[in-house]
Design a protein around this motif. Structure first.
Motif, mmCIF file in Angstrom:
data_model
loop_
_atom_site.group_PDB
_atom_site.id
_atom_site.type_symbol
_atom_site.label_atom_id
_atom_site.label_comp_id
_atom_site.label_asym_id
_atom_site.label_seq_id
_atom_site.Cartn_x
_atom_site.Cartn_y
_atom_site.Cartn_z
ATOM 1 N N ASN A 47 44.641 47.809 36.595
ATOM 2 C CA ASN A 47 45.354 48.815 36.285
ATOM 3 C C ASN A 47 46.088 49.050 34.861
ATOM 4 O OD1 ASN A 47 45.224 49.916 38.826
ATOM 5 N ND2 ASN A 47 47.289 48.980 39.708
ATOM 6 N N PRO A 71 38.840 39.228 46.071
ATOM 7 C CA PRO A 71 39.588 40.242 46.683
ATOM 8 C C PRO A 71 38.911 41.528 46.985
ATOM 9 C CG PRO A 71 40.961 39.616 44.795
ATOM 10 C CD PRO A 71 39.825 39.143 44.804
ATOM 11 N N LEU A 72 39.014 42.135 48.123
ATOM 12 C CA LEU A 72 38.247 43.222 48.493
ATOM 13 C C LEU A 72 38.344 44.559 47.400
ATOM 14 C CD1 LEU A 72 38.600 43.192 52.296
ATOM 15 C CD2 LEU A 72 36.583 42.568 51.003
ATOM 16 N N PHE A 73 39.628 44.480 46.892
ATOM 17 C CA PHE A 73 39.874 45.717 45.969
ATOM 18 C C PHE A 73 38.974 45.623 44.711
ATOM 19 C CE2 PHE A 73 42.999 42.731 44.631
ATOM 20 C CZ PHE A 73 42.986 42.663 43.431
ATOM 21 N N VAL A 74 38.374 44.584 44.212
ATOM 22 C CA VAL A 74 37.663 44.309 42.893
ATOM 23 C C VAL A 74 36.463 45.410 43.035
ATOM 24 C CG1 VAL A 74 36.513 42.913 41.537
ATOM 25 C CG2 VAL A 74 38.264 42.011 42.559
ATOM 26 N N PRO A 75 36.453 46.587 42.367
ATOM 27 C CA PRO A 75 35.269 47.209 42.299
ATOM 28 C C PRO A 75 33.830 46.547 41.931
ATOM 29 C CG PRO A 75 36.824 48.016 40.746
ATOM 30 C CD PRO A 75 37.432 46.795 41.089
ATOM 31 N N ASN A 76 32.875 47.196 42.458
ATOM 32 C CA ASN A 76 31.457 46.552 42.312
ATOM 33 C C ASN A 76 31.053 46.739 40.595
ATOM 34 O OD1 ASN A 76 30.836 45.800 44.589
ATOM 35 N ND2 ASN A 76 29.830 47.828 45.384
ATOM 36 N N PHE A 118 44.795 42.681 40.185
ATOM 37 C CA PHE A 118 44.919 44.080 40.464
ATOM 38 C C PHE A 118 45.599 44.833 39.289
ATOM 39 C CE2 PHE A 118 46.854 47.917 42.440
ATOM 40 C CZ PHE A 118 45.638 48.606 42.878
ATOM 41 N N ASP A 119 46.840 44.277 39.071
ATOM 42 C CA ASP A 119 47.567 44.633 37.841
ATOM 43 C C ASP A 119 46.942 44.759 36.649
ATOM 44 O OD1 ASP A 119 50.023 44.739 39.646
ATOM 45 O OD2 ASP A 119 50.542 42.863 39.341
ATOM 46 N N ARG A 164 46.212 36.378 42.125
ATOM 47 C CA ARG A 164 46.634 37.601 42.803
ATOM 48 C C ARG A 164 47.097 38.770 41.813
ATOM 49 N NH1 ARG A 164 50.498 34.132 46.106
ATOM 50 N NH2 ARG A 164 49.976 32.799 44.761
#
Length: 137
Positions: free
Chosen positions: A54, A69-74, A50-51, A47
């Protein structure tokens, strides 16, 4: 330096765009630290990915049993592994071996006609030290 290609060789199953030729300046399991051109190792929790992104991570190991996770860029590579802890140990071992090989590459090489010529010119103590340094040959 550890390169994307090195990690890809160890863990060939990936998701995301490849980064051939890119070197990792940092490798860490701590997502809250600055990971300049970093490879994130999610030992405690996936989890926190994302941090880590960033904070500069440009790739990560990823447990194949975890949902991505859906936020992971391609364009963010994930190296899919069965066990992140085991993969991290393997990565550390690989890097140590690679580092030792790089040190050996810059050393002067002595080339002899045959091993018997070498034995004739060296004392036994030096040969024992030399054999210990050979490593995984």
């Amino acid at each position: 330096m550890l390169f994307y290609d090195d990690v890809k060789k160890l863990f060939p199953v990936t998701r995301g765009v490849g980064l051939p030729g890119i070197g990792f300046l940092t490798v860490s399991s701590l997502p809250e630290v600055r990971l300049e051109r970093g490879l994130y190792i999610p030992l405690d929790s996936h989890r926190k990915l994302f941090d880590s992104i960033n904070n500069g991570a440009i790739a990560s190991l990823w447990d194949g049993s975890e949902e991505i996770p859906l936020f992971v860029p391609n364009h963010f590579p994930l190296f899919i592994v069965e066990d992140v802890h085991a993969a991290y140990r393997e990565l550390i071992q690989f890097y140590k071996q690679k580092n030792n090989q790089e040190k050996w590459e810059i050393m002067t090489k002595f080339i002899c006609n045959s091993e018997s010529d070498l034995i004739k010119t060296m004392d036994e103590e030096f040969l024992e030290v030399l054999n210990e340094k050979k490593g995984g040959e």
